[in-house]
Scaffold this motif. Structure first.
Motif, PDB file in Angstrom:
ATOM      1  N   LEU A 142      26.497  -1.698 -13.816  1.00 26.92           N
ATOM      2  CA  LEU A 142      25.556  -0.620 -13.506  1.00 26.92           C
ATOM      3  C   LEU A 142      26.023   0.717 -14.086  1.00 26.92           C
ATOM      4  N   LYS A 143      27.321   0.980 -14.027  1.00 30.04           N
ATOM      5  CA  LYS A 143      27.857   2.204 -14.622  1.00 30.04           C
ATOM      6  C   LYS A 143      27.607   2.224 -16.126  1.00 30.04           C
ATOM      7  N   LYS A 144      27.821   1.072 -16.766  1.00 27.89           N
ATOM      8  CA  LYS A 144      27.612   0.965 -18.207  1.00 27.89           C
ATOM      9  C   LYS A 144      26.149   1.217 -18.561  1.00 27.89           C
ATOM     10  N   LEU A 145      25.246   0.681 -17.748  1.00 21.81           N
ATOM     11  CA  LEU A 145      23.815   0.879 -17.968  1.00 21.81           C
ATOM     12  C   LEU A 145      23.466   2.366 -17.930  1.00 21.81           C
ATOM     13  N   LEU A 198      25.546   5.108 -18.262  1.00 17.11           N
ATOM     14  CA  LEU A 198      26.196   5.894 -19.303  1.00 17.11           C
ATOM     15  C   LEU A 198      25.586   5.646 -20.679  1.00 17.11           C
ATOM     16  N   GLN A 199      25.245   4.405 -20.967  1.00 17.17           N
ATOM     17  CA  GLN A 199      24.622   4.103 -22.254  1.00 17.17           C
ATOM     18  C   GLN A 199      23.267   4.781 -22.380  1.00 17.17           C
ATOM     19  N   THR A 200      22.509   4.776 -21.298  1.00 14.34           N
ATOM     20  CA  THR A 200      21.197   5.415 -21.324  1.00 14.34           C
ATOM     21  C   THR A 200      21.334   6.916 -21.523  1.00 14.34           C
ATOM     22  N   TYR A 201      22.266   7.534 -20.801  1.00 16.55           N
ATOM     23  CA  TYR A 201      22.492   8.970 -20.968  1.00 16.55           C
ATOM     24  C   TYR A 201      22.855   9.303 -22.414  1.00 16.55           C
ATOM     25  N   SER A 202      23.765   8.521 -22.981  1.00 16.91           N
ATOM     26  CA  SER A 202      24.216   8.778 -24.356  1.00 16.91           C
ATOM     27  C   SER A 202      23.068   8.663 -25.346  1.00 16.91           C
ATOM     28  N   LYS A 203      22.245   7.643 -25.195  1.00  8.04           N
ATOM     29  CA  LYS A 203      21.133   7.443 -26.120  1.00  8.04           C
ATOM     30  C   LYS A 203      20.114   8.573 -26.026  1.00  8.04           C
ATOM     31  N   ILE A 204      19.867   9.053 -24.801  1.00  9.39           N
ATOM     32  CA  ILE A 204      18.917  10.153 -24.633  1.00  9.39           C
ATOM     33  C   ILE A 204      19.488  11.437 -25.227  1.00  9.39           C
ATOM     34  N   ASP A 244      13.639   6.796 -16.654  1.00 13.38           N
ATOM     35  CA  ASP A 244      12.905   6.110 -15.586  1.00 13.38           C
ATOM     36  C   ASP A 244      13.047   4.597 -15.693  1.00 13.38           C
ATOM     37  N   THR A 245      13.068   4.100 -16.922  1.00  9.28           N
ATOM     38  CA  THR A 245      13.264   2.664 -17.137  1.00  9.28           C
ATOM     39  C   THR A 245      14.647   2.246 -16.657  1.00  9.28           C
ATOM     40  N   MET A 246      15.639   3.078 -16.969  1.00 11.39           N
ATOM     41  CA  MET A 246      17.008   2.792 -16.544  1.00 11.39           C
ATOM     42  C   MET A 246      17.112   2.756 -15.025  1.00 11.39           C
ATOM     43  N   VAL A 247      16.456   3.704 -14.344  1.00  6.18           N
ATOM     44  CA  VAL A 247      16.507   3.749 -12.885  1.00  6.18           C
ATOM     45  C   VAL A 247      15.919   2.471 -12.292  1.00  6.18           C
ATOM     46  N   ALA A 248      14.795   2.034 -12.833  1.00 12.10           N
ATOM     47  CA  ALA A 248      14.157   0.807 -12.347  1.00 12.10           C
ATOM     48  C   ALA A 248      15.076  -0.398 -12.553  1.00 12.10           C
ATOM     49  N   ASN A 249      15.717  -0.467 -13.729  1.00  7.44           N
ATOM     50  CA  ASN A 249      16.634  -1.576 -14.009  1.00  7.44           C
ATOM     51  C   ASN A 249      17.878  -1.507 -13.120  1.00  7.44           C
ATOM     52  N   LYS A 266      18.065  -0.253 -10.098  1.00  9.76           N
ATOM     53  CA  LYS A 266      17.700  -0.633  -8.729  1.00  9.76           C
ATOM     54  C   LYS A 266      17.588  -2.154  -8.576  1.00  9.76           C
ATOM     55  N   LYS A 267      16.916  -2.787  -9.523  1.00  9.80           N
ATOM     56  CA  LYS A 267      16.696  -4.228  -9.389  1.00  9.80           C
ATOM     57  C   LYS A 267      17.909  -5.064  -9.807  1.00  9.80           C
ATOM     58  N   SER A 268      18.873  -4.421 -10.485  1.00  4.96           N
ATOM     59  CA  SER A 268      20.066  -5.145 -10.929  1.00  4.96           C
ATOM     60  C   SER A 268      21.230  -5.026  -9.947  1.00  4.96           C
ATOM     61  N   GLY A 269      20.968  -4.502  -8.786  1.00  4.94           N
ATOM     62  CA  GLY A 269      22.020  -4.388  -7.773  1.00  4.94           C
ATOM     63  C   GLY A 269      22.091  -3.032  -7.116  1.00  4.94           C
ATOM     64  N   GLY A 270      21.434  -2.047  -7.682  1.00  5.89           N
ATOM     65  CA  GLY A 270      21.479  -0.697  -7.132  1.00  5.89           C
ATOM     66  C   GLY A 270      20.912  -0.593  -5.729  1.00  5.89           C
ATOM     67  N   ASP A 271      19.798  -1.284  -5.493  1.00  5.86           N
ATOM     68  CA  ASP A 271      19.198  -1.242  -4.159  1.00  5.86           C
ATOM     69  C   ASP A 271      20.129  -1.855  -3.117  1.00  5.86           C
ATOM     70  N   GLU A 272      20.773  -2.983  -3.480  1.00  7.75           N
ATOM     71  CA  GLU A 272      21.711  -3.614  -2.543  1.00  7.75           C
ATOM     72  C   GLU A 272      22.898  -2.698  -2.252  1.00  7.75           C
ATOM     73  N   ILE A 273      23.409  -2.025  -3.295  1.00  6.88           N
ATOM     74  CA  ILE A 273      24.544  -1.120  -3.104  1.00  6.88           C
ATOM     75  C   ILE A 273      24.144   0.052  -2.213  1.00  6.88           C
ATOM     76  N   THR A 274      22.972   0.593  -2.445  1.00 10.15           N
ATOM     77  CA  THR A 274      22.492   1.711  -1.625  1.00 10.15           C
ATOM     78  C   THR A 274      22.412   1.316  -0.160  1.00 10.15           C
ATOM     79  N   LYS A 275      21.888   0.119   0.111  1.00  4.80           N
ATOM     80  CA  LYS A 275      21.795  -0.359   1.494  1.00  4.80           C
ATOM     81  C   LYS A 275      23.177  -0.561   2.095  1.00  4.80           C
ATOM     82  N   GLU A 276      24.082  -1.153   1.306  1.00  6.24           N
ATOM     83  CA  GLU A 276      25.430  -1.408   1.800  1.00  6.24           C
ATOM     84  C   GLU A 276      26.170  -0.102   2.115  1.00  6.24           C
ATOM     85  N   VAL A 277      25.989   0.896   1.276  1.00  7.19           N
ATOM     86  CA  VAL A 277      26.631   2.189   1.498  1.00  7.19           C
ATOM     87  C   VAL A 277      26.074   2.853   2.754  1.00  7.19           C
TER      88      VAL A 277
END
Length: 203
Positions: free
Chosen positions: A153-156, A158-164, A175-180, A182-193
């Motif tokens: 998720l960190k790599k996703l 940082l890569q998006t920031y660099s490309k932009i 916005d595409t990165m945020v959606a990816n 969330k569905k790639s584990g971000g939502d689960e991490i947010t809930k766990e935190v």
């Protein structure tokens, strides 16, 4: 910082720290640190009292320098590494300078002397946009999802920031990165935190 439990004067470090907060963090005119931390290292005085900070131009005033291309920062060799800092003072000073303010205090004068114009302008932009900056304050243990997906998720992100930033992707890619994310584990991490925070708050 760690203090040996067998020290005879354990309070000495805190007294030193308090002294630096009172005198170094935001030095006053006429104070002990008005011109710098240690004469002959991060500043020197000419015969007429003029303060100089250029060891290459005034080698006789900086006798212990082997490399005369830059100033030594003796404060970084103090017990507290960087002396003492007042929260927000650096940002406030940079913002004042960015808005055309005249440096008046020793701290403001020293900051204006060493910071590049682009650094000063960048701080103004940061402060203008501070309401949209979301900092991660989580300091707890790694959650289960973090253990398996955090690096990806960190790599996703940082890569998006660099490309932009380098114009390789449009701003909409965020916005595409945020959606990816969330569905790639971000939502689960947010809930766990959040679950961890609720649990820790009850203790």
């Amino acid at each position: 910082m760690l203090i040996n439990k067998d020290s005879k004067h354990q309070e000495a470090l805190l007294r030193n720290y308090n002294f630096l907060f009172d005198n170094w963090a935001n030095p006053q005119k006429g104070g002990i640190f008005e011109n710098g931390f240690a004469e002959g290292y991060d500043y020197a005085k000419q015969a007429d009292g003029t303060v100089v900070k250029d060891p290459a131009k005034y080698p006789d005033l900086f006798p212990g320098y082997g490399d005369r291309t830059h100033l030594v920062e003796p404060i970084y060799y103090s017990l507290t590494f960087d002396g003492a800092r007042e929260p927000g003072l650096y940002a406030e000073t940079m913002n004042k300078l960015a808005n055309g303010g005249t440096p008046e205090t020793p701290y403001e004068i020293a900051t204006a002397a060493v910071r590049k114009p682009e650094n000063i302008e960048a701080m103004k932009i940061v402060l203008e946009q501070k309401d949209i900056r979301m900092k991660n304050y989580f300091q707890g243990p790694l959650t289960e999802t973090m253990k398996s997906k955090n690096e990806l998720l960190k790599k996703l992100v940082l890569q998006t920031y660099s490309k932009i930033i380098y114009g390789q992707s449009p701003i909409e890619e965020f916005d595409t990165m945020v959606a990816n994310w969330k569905k790639s584990g971000g939502d689960e991490i947010t809930k766990e935190v959040n679950d961890w925070y609720i649990s820790a708050s009850k203790k």
